[in-house]
Every structure is written in structure tokens, then in C-alpha cells.
Scaffold this active site. Sequence first.
Site, PDB file in Angstrom:
ATOM      1  N   SER A 125       0.864  -1.186   0.000  1.00 30.25           N
ATOM      2  CA  SER A 125       0.000   0.000   0.000  1.00 30.25           C
ATOM      3  C   SER A 125       0.896   1.230   0.000  1.00 30.25           C
ATOM      4  O   SER A 125       2.049   1.164   0.469  1.00 30.25           O
ATOM      5  CB  SER A 125      -0.859   0.011   1.269  1.00 30.25           C
ATOM      6  OG  SER A 125      -1.533   1.244   1.410  1.00 30.25           O
ATOM      7  N   TYR A 138      -2.017  -0.678  10.474  1.00 32.14           N
ATOM      8  CA  TYR A 138      -2.109  -1.020   9.046  1.00 32.14           C
ATOM      9  C   TYR A 138      -0.831  -0.572   8.322  1.00 32.14           C
ATOM     10  O   TYR A 138      -0.254  -1.337   7.546  1.00 32.14           O
ATOM     11  CB  TYR A 138      -3.346  -0.334   8.440  1.00 32.14           C
ATOM     12  CG  TYR A 138      -3.563  -0.640   6.970  1.00 32.14           C
ATOM     13  CD1 TYR A 138      -4.179  -1.825   6.571  1.00 32.14           C
ATOM     14  CD2 TYR A 138      -3.162   0.262   5.978  1.00 32.14           C
ATOM     15  CE1 TYR A 138      -4.384  -2.106   5.225  1.00 32.14           C
ATOM     16  CE2 TYR A 138      -3.363  -0.014   4.640  1.00 32.14           C
ATOM     17  CZ  TYR A 138      -3.979  -1.199   4.263  1.00 32.14           C
ATOM     18  OH  TYR A 138      -4.177  -1.471   2.922  1.00 32.14           O
TER      19      TYR A 138
END
Length: 251
Positions: A125, A138
Amino acid sequence: MSVANGAVVVGGSSGIGAAIVESYRKQGTQVLVWDIAGEPDVACDVADPAAVDRALATTLDLMGVPGQLTVTAGVGHVGLLLEESVEDWDRVMTINTRGPWLVMRAMAKAAIESSASCSFIATSSVSAHLVDRSMGTYCASKAALSMLVKVAACEWAPHGIRVNAVGPGVTQTPMLGNAPTGSGWLGSVQDRTPLGRLGFADDIAQAVLALHELEWVTGQVLDVDGGLSLHSPIDAYGENLRLGFTVTQDQ
Ligand SMILES: NC(=O)c1ccc[n+]([C@@H]2O[C@H](COP(=O)([O-])OP(=O)(O)OC[C@H]3O[C@@H](n4cnc5c(N)ncnc54)[C@H](O)[C@@H]3O)[C@@H](O)[C@H]2O)c1
């Protein structure tokens, strides 16, 4: 062009993974979906090492060692570090970081045993290298995954295995929930994206299929984000434009 020996998409029941599966099917590539949800070809919870081993055994029976493996399985998570629970930290790391490692390691062992060349792509990501408050766990899970890909690329290159990752920006999938895209937070993300829109799952699928084909590329994390992560947070020029000021060279 179809992929010799077929492909596996782990997390292929939804979102980015499903778009990758559809792209493979359009080009005539045999593809097996591993997932914990939906109607996968092979049921697999990547958090469970025994389930990964079982999924690998089933896959070897059905297609042998695939030429291309993509791992998109992952979970989003929001929580300030001061308030984060140990349980949530462990759950996110177990699915987003340990899961792709277990899957790629199992497949690498099978490939080495049968002297098969393969390409692996994990889904990291832009959050692996951008700081967003309330996304610490995350962000850390994806930063660890990006580094894992680099080390695996070096360790497994002598065996003919390439390992890369894509780093999606904000992409419209079920993971984003039902947030309206034209206004609010997502509207302003769109305004700050140089290419002028949020990502679609197909944008990430296009990058994944292309990256799999690049034979002299390994250990790379390709951000696929419409240019969103290019901006400096200072961005005086952009802020003046957003506030409606005329920006001249003298300012
Ligand atoms: N959508 C975004 O904006 C965005 C941005 C950056 C990175 N990503 C990453 O892209 C990947 C795909 O996300 P998406 O947006 O398509 O979300 P999604 O929720 O649509 O798809 C995720 C898939 O992973 C599967 N999955 C979840 N936990 C699993 C487990 N334990 N075992 C097996 N499968 C499991 C789900 O069942 C689902 O099919 C994720 O790793 C996510 O972190 C998404």
C-alpha cells in the site's frame, strides 16, 4: 497472452483480487482463487498456517506450480496507536504480513522442489511509506510486507523466482465501505490526486499483470496511485490553488 502454467490469486473473491482474476480469465489464463470468503476455488484463511499448506497441496493437484502468484488478501484497520488493542495489532499483522509470507514461502518451496520459474506479487500500500494518523497498525503491516518482498526477492532469485509488490493508493473496493466518493474525505483525496480520480480495482489489476511480465525486475514496490503519493505535505502551490488564490511566480 495467457500465462504458462496458470495463476493463483489469494484474496481473489473481492475488490482488487477479483479484478485480477477477471483480467486473467479474459486473456484465457487458468486461474485459481484462494480466499476465506465468497466462492473460492480453494478455501484458505491465510492467518492459519495449516490452511495455507492444505491450499497449496490442493493447488499442486489441480494445476501444479503456477507461473504467477498474486496475494491480495488483506484487511483494512483504523485505530489510534494510544488506543490500539494487542488483539487488533496481532490480527492485522497476522493477516496482512504473516499471511503473504506463509503463502509465498509455501509456493517458493514447491517451485524450488520442481525447478519451476515463477513471479510473485504481494499487495502492499502507499500506507507502507506514508503516515496517516489512526492507521499505525495497518501502515506497519504494509511497511513490513514491502521489506519482506525485497528480502524474498534476493533470497529466491537464484531459484528463478521474482518477488515484487504493488502499492495501491485509495482504490474503490468493498474495503473502502460506502463512503461517498464525490465529497468529504474521498472528494478531497480525489482533488489532491494528480491524475484526478480515485483508483479502480482494474487500475491495480492492470499494473499487477504488467509487473508479472517484467523479467528483469525483482524486489520492487510499484505504487499504483494516480500520483497521490508524489505530493510534499508542504505543497504551498496546491494549497493556494485550493484556497482560490492566484499563484504567480513572485509569491
Ligand atoms: N482499496 C484500497 O484503497 C487499498 C489501498 C491500498 C492497499 N490495499 C490492499 O489491497 C488488498 C486488496 O484489498 P481490496 O481493497 O481489494 O479489499 P477487499 O476487502 O475487497 O478484498 C480483500 C480480500 O481478501 C480476503 N481476505 C481477507 N482476509 C483473509 C484471510 N485471512 N484469508 C484469505 N483471504 C482473506 C477477503 O475475503 C477479500 O476477498 C489488501 O491487501 C489491501 O490492504 C487496498
